[in-house]
Design a protein around this motif. Sequence first.
Motif, PDB file in Angstrom:
ATOM      1  N   ALA A 359       0.851  -1.186   0.000  1.00 34.25           N
ATOM      2  CA  ALA A 359       0.000   0.000   0.000  1.00 34.25           C
ATOM      3  C   ALA A 359       0.882   1.229   0.000  1.00 34.25           C
ATOM      4  CB  ALA A 359      -0.922  -0.012   1.217  1.00 34.25           C
ATOM      5  N   GLY A 360       0.467   2.268  -0.719  1.00 33.19           N
ATOM      6  CA  GLY A 360       1.348   3.379  -0.973  1.00 33.19           C
ATOM      7  C   GLY A 360       1.317   4.592  -0.092  1.00 33.19           C
ATOM      8  N   PRO A 361       0.274   4.904   0.649  1.00 35.06           N
ATOM      9  CA  PRO A 361       0.213   6.191   1.351  1.00 35.06           C
ATOM     10  C   PRO A 361       1.378   6.450   2.290  1.00 35.06           C
ATOM     11  CG  PRO A 361      -1.943   5.154   1.305  1.00 35.06           C
ATOM     12  CD  PRO A 361      -0.983   4.158   0.765  1.00 35.06           C
ATOM     13  N   PRO A 394      -0.199   5.362  -6.639  1.00 35.46           N
ATOM     14  CA  PRO A 394      -0.329   6.726  -6.124  1.00 35.46           C
ATOM     15  C   PRO A 394       0.942   7.544  -6.293  1.00 35.46           C
ATOM     16  CG  PRO A 394      -0.266   5.120  -4.330  1.00 35.46           C
ATOM     17  CD  PRO A 394      -0.431   4.354  -5.585  1.00 35.46           C
ATOM     18  N   LEU A 395       2.103   6.885  -6.290  1.00 34.21           N
ATOM     19  CA  LEU A 395       3.356   7.615  -6.500  1.00 34.21           C
ATOM     20  C   LEU A 395       3.402   8.215  -7.897  1.00 34.21           C
ATOM     21  CD1 LEU A 395       6.257   8.436  -5.758  1.00 34.21           C
ATOM     22  CD2 LEU A 395       6.993   6.162  -6.519  1.00 34.21           C
ATOM     23  N   THR A 400       2.875  12.862 -11.638  1.00 30.16           N
ATOM     24  CA  THR A 400       2.264  13.383 -12.860  1.00 30.16           C
ATOM     25  C   THR A 400       1.491  14.670 -12.617  1.00 30.16           C
ATOM     26  OG1 THR A 400       2.033  11.108 -13.677  1.00 30.16           O
ATOM     27  CG2 THR A 400       0.725  12.804 -14.779  1.00 30.16           C
ATOM     28  N   HIS A 401       0.798  14.775 -11.492  1.00 30.60           N
ATOM     29  CA  HIS A 401      -0.157  15.863 -11.302  1.00 30.60           C
ATOM     30  C   HIS A 401       0.243  16.881 -10.235  1.00 30.60           C
ATOM     31  CE1 HIS A 401      -3.081  13.828 -13.877  1.00 30.60           C
ATOM     32  NE2 HIS A 401      -2.782  12.702 -13.231  1.00 30.60           N
ATOM     33  N   ILE A 414      12.625   2.389 -11.289  1.00 31.82           N
ATOM     34  CA  ILE A 414      11.575   1.506 -10.770  1.00 31.82           C
ATOM     35  C   ILE A 414      11.819   0.106 -11.313  1.00 31.82           C
ATOM     36  CG2 ILE A 414       9.108   1.010 -10.689  1.00 31.82           C
ATOM     37  CD1 ILE A 414       8.595   3.999 -11.041  1.00 31.82           C
ATOM     38  N   ILE A 415      11.947  -0.855 -10.402  1.00 28.03           N
ATOM     39  CA  ILE A 415      12.130  -2.258 -10.782  1.00 28.03           C
ATOM     40  C   ILE A 415      10.990  -3.043 -10.156  1.00 28.03           C
ATOM     41  CG2 ILE A 415      13.633  -4.272 -10.638  1.00 28.03           C
ATOM     42  CD1 ILE A 415      15.995  -2.374 -10.424  1.00 28.03           C
TER      43      ILE A 415
END
Length: 491
Positions: A359-361, A394-395, A400-401, A414-415
Amino acid sequence: MRPPSTSNDVLRAHASSLDSAIVILQVRTQSDNFSGHQELNDLLTARAAVQAELDAITYDVLTLPVEIVAQIFCWTLVLSRLQLKSTSRQEPWRLGQICRLWREIALSTPQLWNTIEIIATPHISYHYDERIRTFLSRAGSLPLAISFTFDDRGDFFTDYTAPMSRSLATIVPYSHAWEEVSLCNMTAASLDTLQLVHHPLPLLKSLGLDFRTRPYEGKLGTAFNDAPLLWKVDLHNFGSQPFALLWAQSTSLNIGACTSSALADTLKWTPALVNLRIGTGVMIHAPLPLLPSLPHLRSLVFPNLLPNPSLQKHFLSHLDVHLRQLKIAVINMAHFPLPLAHPASLEELSVAIKSEVLAGPSLLEDLATSSALRALKIIAERHQSNAATFLLRPLIYRLTHDPEFLPRLESLTIIILEQPASEHLFDRTTLSGMLGARCPSTGGPLRYFELRSRRGLPGLDQQVQKLAEIGTEIILETDPNLAVSVWSTEF
């Protein structure tokens, strides 16, 4: 008959056929009835003529100046100092088997001989010792990098101090020229041989000590306490006694296979430490020891998954320093956020994550406070088939934004170690959108982007290809067998 062509291969083939014919006729000459002596003489004459043509051939590589050939040999054969574990060091000998000129160049180029790997065994022959002396003598006056490993074939119960000491005695007379030395699988007693060193070590900069068993009793000798340039120390499988080293001047430490208390004690001796690498084998005992202040520490590496991640958090939470580089491997994102005292100082971050659920947060929370981050590398192994649960989604969205998110990021790697059936994280639109927002031509700082995956990657649209041509190096690589052992290597 002359060959139809005078190319090198044809000449050699013709010479070989003549040799065969000559051998056959020479055997036949042993017969009393043989009457083909003139035929044999003709073949010998033809063979000599072909050899003359071969000798007259000029090879472009042999027309190069000796200095250039020697430099090419060094670029090709000389490994990174002490990075010898998987590559044989027999190449300088092989050069002498090519031709006389190459042999002369190899023997007169000390740079080919001053990086030496010694693998000693309990039954090592004296011829091997002589071979090492040959390397040492041909290195001339150059500084020496020596990797010494005692190979006991896994026998940890027999005392091999005597053969170790005999092999070590081979390199001791050259200790005045040691620049980098690594001693692996040693017994503390075998290092008594180094007491034969009765003079300073003026060139020694890097020292590695790896013991077969932890030498808890007694102290090591003083062989290395007169090395004014020593700044890098590697220690593995050791106790807590104070080694006779110039700890106060050490700025780089690689430590592993010890207790957490031994780790803490060692760090107390190194107040000038700048670079620290903590490897596997650190045994954690509760309560965790109090860590010393390391005011100059700038780079910290946890290159392998530790059996208990509490050491990582404990270590980071007690470091009131401005880290610039952090490399860390964790089992899952539950071990985030990273308790950094000064996250805004971080410039390089490498994270390897092995988890069933990612999970990314929490990772984003860490990164959001790292405004100075210039290089980010993420290695992630994913087992979930739903890309929405993947930490990188999410990263990528933030990159991007949100131009205020990691505003100085120049390098992104990124691997992804993903399962074949998992949903692909990147499509052409997602990838192009992120790169388009971060490329220098659109005001972004990103100059290097690398994406590696086990699955097929999308191509770049024409617009992003043009952006890449202007200022960003983009590497996309697909490999079904990608980085299977990434968790056991430094990333």
